[in-house]
Design a protein around this motif. Sequence first.
Motif, PDB file in Angstrom:
ATOM      1  N   GLU A 155     -24.572 -36.662 -66.860  1.00 39.95           N
ATOM      2  CA  GLU A 155     -24.661 -35.314 -66.315  1.00 39.95           C
ATOM      3  C   GLU A 155     -25.984 -34.683 -66.741  1.00 39.95           C
ATOM      4  O   GLU A 155     -26.356 -34.736 -67.917  1.00 39.95           O
ATOM      5  CB  GLU A 155     -23.486 -34.482 -66.830  1.00 39.95           C
ATOM      6  N   ASN A 179     -19.775 -31.932 -57.047  1.00 34.86           N
ATOM      7  CA  ASN A 179     -18.903 -31.895 -58.211  1.00 34.86           C
ATOM      8  C   ASN A 179     -19.743 -31.611 -59.460  1.00 34.86           C
ATOM      9  O   ASN A 179     -20.072 -32.504 -60.205  1.00 34.86           O
ATOM     10  CB  ASN A 179     -18.173 -33.237 -58.318  1.00 34.86           C
ATOM     11  N   GLY A 180     -20.083 -30.355 -59.630  1.00 38.77           N
ATOM     12  CA  GLY A 180     -20.931 -29.996 -60.763  1.00 38.77           C
ATOM     13  C   GLY A 180     -20.391 -28.822 -61.541  1.00 38.77           C
ATOM     14  O   GLY A 180     -19.362 -28.250 -61.212  1.00 38.77           O
ATOM     15  N   ASN A 181     -21.111 -28.483 -62.577  1.00 39.00           N
ATOM     16  CA  ASN A 181     -20.720 -27.443 -63.522  1.00 39.00           C
ATOM     17  C   ASN A 181     -21.919 -26.555 -63.818  1.00 39.00           C
ATOM     18  O   ASN A 181     -23.029 -27.048 -63.869  1.00 39.00           O
ATOM     19  CB  ASN A 181     -20.331 -28.106 -64.845  1.00 39.00           C
TER      20      ASN A 181
HETATM   21  C1  LIG Z   1     -17.148 -28.945 -66.356  1.00 38.67           C
HETATM   22  O1  LIG Z   1     -17.064 -28.502 -67.692  1.00 38.67           O
HETATM   23  C2  LIG Z   1     -15.800 -28.571 -68.241  1.00 38.67           C
HETATM   24  C3  LIG Z   1     -15.847 -27.985 -69.615  1.00 38.67           C
HETATM   25  O2  LIG Z   1     -17.122 -27.941 -70.130  1.00 38.67           O
HETATM   26  C4  LIG Z   1     -15.337 -30.027 -68.275  1.00 38.67           C
HETATM   27  O3  LIG Z   1     -14.066 -30.114 -68.788  1.00 38.67           O
HETATM   28  C5  LIG Z   1     -15.357 -30.571 -66.861  1.00 38.67           C
HETATM   29  O4  LIG Z   1     -15.038 -31.928 -66.870  1.00 38.67           O
HETATM   30  C6  LIG Z   1     -16.711 -30.382 -66.254  1.00 38.67           C
HETATM   31  N1  LIG Z   1     -16.663 -30.779 -64.867  1.00 38.67           N
HETATM   32  C7  LIG Z   1     -17.566 -31.569 -64.320  1.00 38.67           C
HETATM   33  C8  LIG Z   1     -17.400 -31.880 -62.888  1.00 38.67           C
HETATM   34  O5  LIG Z   1     -18.496 -32.014 -64.940  1.00 38.67           O
END
Ligand SMILES: *[C@@H]1O[C@H](CO)[C@@H](O)[C@H](O)[C@H]1NC(C)=O
Length: 461
Positions: A155, A179-181
């Motif tokens: 990531e 699919n990101g954060n």
């Molecule tokens: C986004 O962040 C949360 C907590 O930091 C984590 O649990 C989740 O897996 C992440 N999702 C992605 C798509 O990276």
Amino acid sequence: MGAPWSSCAFASLLFCLLSAAITQRVKVLDEVTGYLGQEVTLPCTFVPTGNEIKVSQVTWMQEAAGRKQNVAVFHPDHEPSYPLETERGRLRFKTQTLEDATLIIGPLRMADEGTYFCEFATYPSGNEGGITNLVVLAKPTNTAEAQEVKASNLELPVAVCISDRGKPPARITWQSGLNGNATVSEVTNADGTVTVTSYYRMVPTKEANGQRITCIVEHKTQPQPEALPVVLSILYPPEVTIEGYDDNWYLSRNEAMLKCTAKGNPPPTEFIWSTANGPLPKTVEVQGDILLVRNVDASVNTTFRCQATNRVGQVSTDQPIYVRDKPNMEGAGTTGGIIGGLIAAIVAVAVVATGILICRQQQKNRMDREEDDQEGPPAYKPPPPCQLSDETEPEAPRYHELPTLEEREAAADAGPSMEDEYLDQINPIYDALSFAATEEEAAMAPMSTDKAFIMSRAMYV
Ligand SMILES: *[C@@H]1O[C@H](CO)[C@@H](O)[C@H](O)[C@H]1NC(C)=O
Ligand SMILES: *[C@@H]1O[C@H](CO)[C@@H](O)[C@H](O)[C@H]1NC(C)=O
């Protein structure tokens, strides 16, 4: 100071507000909003309720961090005084009168935010005042851009959105089908504004390259959230393919060609041709991504290699070539079959079209004939149904559904039938068909049985 304000600690603020409400002679706004770097006006007027009240001095105080300080004082015998100001003219009374103490501040600084007290020293009733809360907002500068990263399994931040120097801090969100954060951080600047930074993080796949995501910035100073689109740029090495080999390179063939195509970010622009065994044969010609063989000979009976390069990597792919002694007839056969099918389809369309045309013509002829026969007032007669063009029930018999020769001979014994008439009418079609059939018969084996059947019909009629 024996004014009510001096006893007005924060705990007794409510009491002060009440006393202000009772006297009602000082008019202020509860809250005023100003923008950083711009000018703001804090209105404050004294409305005397009788001639006996005398105002002797006007004072503005600012309470910041729990301390109250005089910031502007006016006495008619003196110049207005701004005890804390170092920058001349940033604070000023709108008018120099004892009835209107309206204060203008500008350009506004973040530190100007706070609670302001406008106070009139009166006789005989003593000091009277009003409270104004000054809110200073700063409109942020919003930007968003892609973070160029190499494709990987980890990531990584692929885009960043910054809302710079806002007050209060902006709210940043992302609109994305990926699919990101997001990870957000805030930094308070020296001037009291806040810079908010949001990174959009995801596993950077090469499929995500060129995808669009949108940063949304919401801020109190913006009537609408601001949308900032970002096109992701995921770097990946070339994906090389060689096209154009038709498995039919034979000795003394003219003009054989291979084309090297490569996807990648950044797009590869440089192609290097070679063979698996080393340098290219003398007889081939290279034009960038094209490898041209003007005359196929045994020297190109080898494996050609194309190498493409971009900033991320260098990738090559191979194309084995098999040079035959004679042309490959299998491939040609397939092509011939496709062409034959196309001709068959065209003939079929032509047959149907001709049939419809002839039917229409006959329908018209018959109507004309009937009109000629008519004497006296013409009575309405429906036109005879056009059997070929009419697709609805009851269906006209199709050629292959027509009775066989034997059936027809049997029927002929019983006397002339409707079908005889029908076949007479469509006689010209048979002529047309038989003509088409003879022309195509040799070329098309699968069609010939049908045509033969139709032809036998035509001969019979
Ligand atoms: C986004 O962040 C949360 C907590 O930091 C984590 O649990 C989740 O897996 C992440 N999702 C992605 C798509 O990276
Ligand atoms: C090309 O090479 C193959 C073996 O790799 C050989 O069988 C074939 O005869 C060669 N063709 C010519 C035209 O030399």
